[in-house]
Design a protein around this motif. Sequence first.
Motif, PDB file in Angstrom:
ATOM      1  N   PRO A   1       0.828  -1.210   0.000  1.00  0.00           N
ATOM      2  CA  PRO A   1       0.000   0.000   0.000  1.00  0.00           C
ATOM      3  C   PRO A   1       0.867   1.266   0.000  1.00  0.00           C
ATOM      4  O   PRO A   1       1.976   1.268   0.549  1.00  0.00           O
ATOM      5  N   THR A   2       0.349   2.320  -0.607  1.00  0.00           N
ATOM      6  CA  THR A   2       1.100   3.572  -0.712  1.00  0.00           C
ATOM      7  C   THR A   2       1.543   4.074   0.655  1.00  0.00           C
ATOM      8  O   THR A   2       0.788   4.025   1.631  1.00  0.00           O
ATOM      9  N   GLU A   3       2.765   4.556   0.716  1.00  0.00           N
ATOM     10  CA  GLU A   3       3.300   5.182   1.921  1.00  0.00           C
ATOM     11  C   GLU A   3       3.527   6.667   1.638  1.00  0.00           C
ATOM     12  O   GLU A   3       3.320   7.141   0.512  1.00  0.00           O
ATOM     13  N   TYR A   4       3.984   7.412   2.657  1.00  0.00           N
ATOM     14  CA  TYR A   4       4.031   8.867   2.540  1.00  0.00           C
ATOM     15  C   TYR A   4       5.283   9.418   3.207  1.00  0.00           C
ATOM     16  O   TYR A   4       5.496   9.223   4.411  1.00  0.00           O
ATOM     17  N   LEU A   5       6.117  10.105   2.414  1.00  0.00           N
ATOM     18  CA  LEU A   5       7.259  10.843   2.953  1.00  0.00           C
ATOM     19  C   LEU A   5       6.735  12.156   3.505  1.00  0.00           C
ATOM     20  O   LEU A   5       6.078  12.924   2.784  1.00  0.00           O
ATOM     21  N   MET A   6       7.006  12.419   4.790  1.00  0.00           N
ATOM     22  CA  MET A   6       6.458  13.589   5.467  1.00  0.00           C
ATOM     23  C   MET A   6       7.561  14.310   6.233  1.00  0.00           C
ATOM     24  O   MET A   6       8.597  13.724   6.566  1.00  0.00           O
ATOM     25  N   SER A   7       7.322  15.590   6.510  1.00  0.00           N
ATOM     26  CA  SER A   7       8.284  16.355   7.303  1.00  0.00           C
ATOM     27  C   SER A   7       7.542  17.348   8.193  1.00  0.00           C
ATOM     28  O   SER A   7       6.357  17.648   7.982  1.00  0.00           O
ATOM     29  N   ALA A   8       8.258  17.857   9.185  1.00  0.00           N
ATOM     30  CA  ALA A   8       7.674  18.843  10.101  1.00  0.00           C
ATOM     31  C   ALA A   8       8.802  19.563  10.822  1.00  0.00           C
ATOM     32  O   ALA A   8       9.857  18.970  11.094  1.00  0.00           O
ATOM     33  N   PRO A   9       8.593  20.843  11.159  1.00  0.00           N
ATOM     34  CA  PRO A   9       9.559  21.510  12.032  1.00  0.00           C
ATOM     35  C   PRO A   9       9.463  20.910  13.431  1.00  0.00           C
ATOM     36  O   PRO A   9       8.370  20.573  13.904  1.00  0.00           O
TER      37      PRO A   9
END
Length: 203
Positions: free
Chosen positions: A81-89
């Motif tokens: 299943p699709t995964e997600y590259l994410m970022s945050a301060p």
Amino acid sequence: MHPEHTELHAWARGWAISRATPTPVEVPGGYRIDVGLPGHQVRYVLAAFDQALVDSLHHPGTWLKICAETVRLDPRWHVEPTEYLMSAPLSGGVVAVAPEYRLEVVDQAATTEVRIMAGAELAARGKAALTGEFAVIDQVETDPDHRRRGLGKSVMSALSEATTRRGATTGVLVATEDGRALYSRLGWTLVSPVTAAWLVEDY
């Protein structure tokens, strides 16, 4: 460099640090990580689909992480299943847990591990690997008996506080669909969808 390439570079290096594998090796369009585990010999982390590279891969136990939501792979590959590259301060601050839990933070050379204990039982955990300004979040888990009590949020807050203290400013992770919902509520933003696949053993 495109933002997703910056975060992808950090994620590849941080994942290797977290999992104690050799340092990623640059290949056209991304990185190769020699994992060396049964069923997971090598991992390619790519900023875009590379047909020629994918066609050259033949060994079972080869994994792909490609920054794209739709990738045409031949039947040799099992697509997850699709995964997600994410970022945050990242930010500091006091992290509180309910009285029945105990928060533990363990700093090592290039990693920080957070554990939330219920007595002698591990209720939730997470890990971060430090690479430059980035903290790469990995292996965030909550025991099924302790879910829906905000422990995932507490783990993420504790990792943010601890890695900020160690000089990191930006968090990066790759999330599942369920994880994406939690991280979005905590202020993480999508960098890129990720196709994950592995070369089938018995094809």
